[in-house]
Design an enzyme around this catalytic site. Structure first.
Site, short mmCIF file in Angstrom:
data_model
loop_
_atom_site.label_atom_id
_atom_site.label_comp_id
_atom_site.label_asym_id
_atom_site.label_seq_id
_atom_site.Cartn_x
_atom_site.Cartn_y
_atom_site.Cartn_z
N HIS A 1 4.13 -29.77 38.54
CA HIS A 1 3.91 -30.24 37.16
C HIS A 1 4.96 -29.73 36.17
CE1 HIS A 1 1.52 -26.65 37.98
NE2 HIS A 1 1.60 -26.30 36.71
N PHE B 1 -7.01 -19.02 38.73
CA PHE B 1 -5.98 -19.61 37.89
C PHE B 1 -4.76 -19.86 38.79
CE2 PHE B 1 -2.30 -19.21 35.05
CZ PHE B 1 -2.57 -20.32 34.28
N ASP B 2 -3.89 -20.81 38.44
CA ASP B 2 -2.77 -21.18 39.35
C ASP B 2 -1.93 -20.00 39.83
OD1 ASP B 2 -3.09 -22.69 36.97
OD2 ASP B 2 -1.07 -23.49 37.04
N ALA C 1 -8.46 -11.90 31.57
CA ALA C 1 -7.59 -12.35 30.47
C ALA C 1 -8.36 -12.65 29.18
CB ALA C 1 -6.82 -13.59 30.91
N ASP D 1 -10.48 -10.97 36.87
CA ASP D 1 -9.28 -11.44 36.20
C ASP D 1 -9.79 -11.58 34.75
OD1 ASP D 1 -7.40 -13.00 34.96
OD2 ASP D 1 -7.13 -14.39 36.62
N TYR E 1 11.84 6.26 28.04
CA TYR E 1 11.70 5.70 29.39
C TYR E 1 10.46 6.24 30.08
CZ TYR E 1 12.90 4.11 34.06
OH TYR E 1 12.88 3.48 35.28
N LYS F 1 -3.60 -13.16 26.21
CA LYS F 1 -4.75 -13.91 25.68
C LYS F 1 -5.56 -12.96 24.79
CE LYS F 1 -3.51 -16.30 29.50
NZ LYS F 1 -2.40 -15.89 30.36
N1 F0G Z 1 -5.30 -15.35 34.83
C1 F0G Z 1 -5.76 -16.28 33.98
C2 F0G Z 1 -7.23 -16.56 33.91
C3 F0G Z 1 -4.87 -16.98 33.16
O1 F0G Z 1 -5.34 -17.91 32.33
C4 F0G Z 1 -3.49 -16.69 33.25
C5 F0G Z 1 -2.51 -17.41 32.42
C6 F0G Z 1 -3.05 -15.70 34.14
C7 F0G Z 1 -4.00 -15.05 34.92
C8 F0G Z 1 -1.61 -15.36 34.31
O2 F0G Z 1 -1.18 -14.59 33.27
O3 F0G Z 1 0.66 -15.91 32.21
O4 F0G Z 1 0.34 -13.48 31.72
O5 F0G Z 1 1.19 -14.19 33.92
N2 F0G Z 1 -2.77 -18.47 31.80
C9 F0G Z 1 -1.95 -19.26 30.90
C10 F0G Z 1 -2.64 -20.55 30.55
C11 F0G Z 1 -0.54 -19.41 31.31
O6 F0G Z 1 -1.97 -21.40 29.92
O7 F0G Z 1 -3.81 -20.72 30.85
P1 F0G Z 1 0.35 -14.55 32.75
#
Ligand code: F0G
Length: 467
Positions: free
Chosen positions: A451, A126-127, A218, A216, A74, A259
């Site tokens: 969506h 990103f969304d 990823a 960000d 833990y 990613k």
């Molecule tokens: N930032 C970027 C640039 C991303 O592409 C994603 C996720 C996230 C943050 C969020 O990360 O999913 O680990 O919470 N992108 C995926 C996509 C879901 O399909 O582009 P997460």
């Protein structure tokens, strides 16, 4: 048109996961049952799944072997210290806060820095990043560079518009802008990279105004590879050296390790400000987990640690980016217009251009997404007016997305050239009778992120013509 050969894979396949194409009649049934929403289709009903590159990659023998080293203590697990050392080595930051995925890194970070009414500029959010900014009372400002919209070969279309950024900060006042982000690579505008020159410029602007500058990150390794390939002065550097330089210009970074962590789950916040790290960690304990695991199991942490090292291998990155170039090329040859140059993780088909007889209100991206499944059992995702359009709940104003796209994201080390050729062949068949494709109407939708759950009805060709 430049020819691109599919690169030879720098790995061989040791374990396989069977996939099968359902008969056409079964695919029709699946679409009806799912109310034409591809998110509601079961994975086993799909032949080639290009919904996302997130958490869908194949792990290496080193990663699978590392799982056994997972220390599930833990507190103070050995796995965490290995992870911490690896992330520190790449980012140069003092404090590494683990999270189970990117959006939790966003949550703990924005909860700790934003006040209501603050602005957060980004090349493009990103969304989930946008949703987290909004959720904490901030306003998410997208500032992609103007070149992003020009059809040419500029390799750095992911850049932030630095002139607009500077003007924005001067207009709103630095106290209203606690942090500026750059997303590497820029997922939402085509997975395209950001140049080191643009990073340095944005960093200088932010620091001149006393504003935090974050990534960000990823897909940081894919971005570093593009810098090596296209930016002068970086040809002779290793990917790790380029990544380290990239991170030297930011105050911190949020990462979804699903990613470029080459793992199925994982993430982190990396930063050097002790006070902010303490604040973030306190929240982490409440919503995610103890600071030496943060929502990941020891096994997850080991997979990410091994993945972060492997992802910077240049042979791997040349294969990865080369595969995307090849895929873009065969899709174009099949007759579908794409966003160019191809980025690091996905091909974006311009469905608006491909299906000019379907207006944005009838969702050309949805039409192509449905047809890819109907014709070939392929899953892509609409990135257009379903994802980004709709009605403002307050003003009732209706809006459409700037472009009607379909994203075909390529999982890492999963599909071969013949899988990609199959997708292109499917598109060729669709292109030959594209005038017969119909628009769609939404019959049910949620207020936020519609969506994922919306339901649709396919329109008839008469309905398309009269509208
Ligand atoms: N930032 C970027 C640039 C991303 O592409 C994603 C996720 C996230 C943050 C969020 O990360 O999913 O680990 O919470 N992108 C995926 C996509 C879901 O399909 O582009 P997460």
């Amino acid at each position: 048109m430049k020819e691109h050969k599919h690169p030879s894979e720098p790995f061989r396949i040791k374990s396989v996961e069977p996939i099968a194409l359902l008969p056409r009649a079964a695919r029709e049934k699946v679409l009806k049952r799912a109310r034409f929403n591809i998110f509601k289709v079961k994975a086993e009903e799909i032949y080639i799944d290009l919904l996302t590159d997130s958490g869908t990659g194949a792990m290496s023998i080193d990663q699978w072997a590392a799982l056994m080293r997972g220390d599930e203590s833990y507190a103070g697990a050995r796995s965490f210290y290995r992870f911490e050392e690896t992330v520190k080595d790449i980012t140069g930051k003092k404090f590494i806060v683990p999270t189970h995925q990117g959006r939790v890194a966003e949550n703990v970070f924005f909860s700790s820095v934003l006040k209501k009414g603050d602005y957060v500029p980004n090349n493009t959010h990103f969304d989930t990043t946008r949703a987290n900014v909004i959720h904490k009372g901030g306003e998410a400002m997208d500032m992609p560079c103007p070149e992003a919209d020009i059809e040419d070969d500029n390799p750095f279309k992911g850049n932030i518009d630095t002139q607009r950024l500077e003007r924005f900060i001067e207009e709103k006042g630095a106290d209203k802008v606690p942090v500026v982000f750059i997303t590497v690579t820029n997922n939402s505008t085509g997975g395209q990279p950001v140049s080191m020159a643009n990073i340095i410029e944005a960093s200088t602007i932010c620091h001149r105004h006393g504003i935090l500058f974050y990534y960000d990150c990823a897909r940081f390794a894919e971005n570093a590879y593009f810098i090596k390939r296209y930016e002068s002065g970086y040809e002779g550097k290793t990917i790790k050296e380029i990544a380290q330089e990239m991170f030297s210009y930011v105050d911190g970074a949020l990462m979804s390790a699903k990613k470029d962590g080459l793992a199925s789950m994982g993430g982190f916040v990396a930063l050097s400000d002790e006070k902010l790290a303490t604040k973030i960690t306190e929240l982490l304990i409440v919503i995610e987990g103890f600071p030496t695991y943060g929502g990941m199991s020891g096994r997850d942490i080991e997979a990410v640690t091994a993945g972060l090292k492997e992802v910077m291998n240049e042979d791997y990155l040349a294969y990865r980016v080369g595969q995307l170039e090849y895929f873009g090329n065969v899709i174009e040859q099949a007759g579908a217009p794409i966003i160019k140059p191809t980025g690091g993780h996905a091909i974006f088909i311009n469905a608006g251009k491909f299906l000019p007889h379907i207006p944005p209100e009838q969702f050309p991206g949805q039409s192509l997404t449905v047809e890819l499944y109907r014709e070939g059992g392929i899953r892509g995702v609409e990135i257009g007016s379903i994802m980004f359009g709709g009605e403002d709940p307050e003003t009732g104003k209706k809006y459409n997305a700037p472009k009607e796209l379909v994203r075909l994201a390529v999982p890492r080390r999963v599909y071969t050239a013949s899988h990609l050729d199959y997708v292109a062949e499917t598109l060729r068949k669709i292109a030959a009778r594209k005038g017969e494709l119909n628009g769609f109407r939404i019959t049910k939708e949620a207020k936020l992120l519609r969506h994922f759950t919306a339901e649709f009805e396919e329109m008839t060709s008469e309905q398309v013509e009269v509208s």
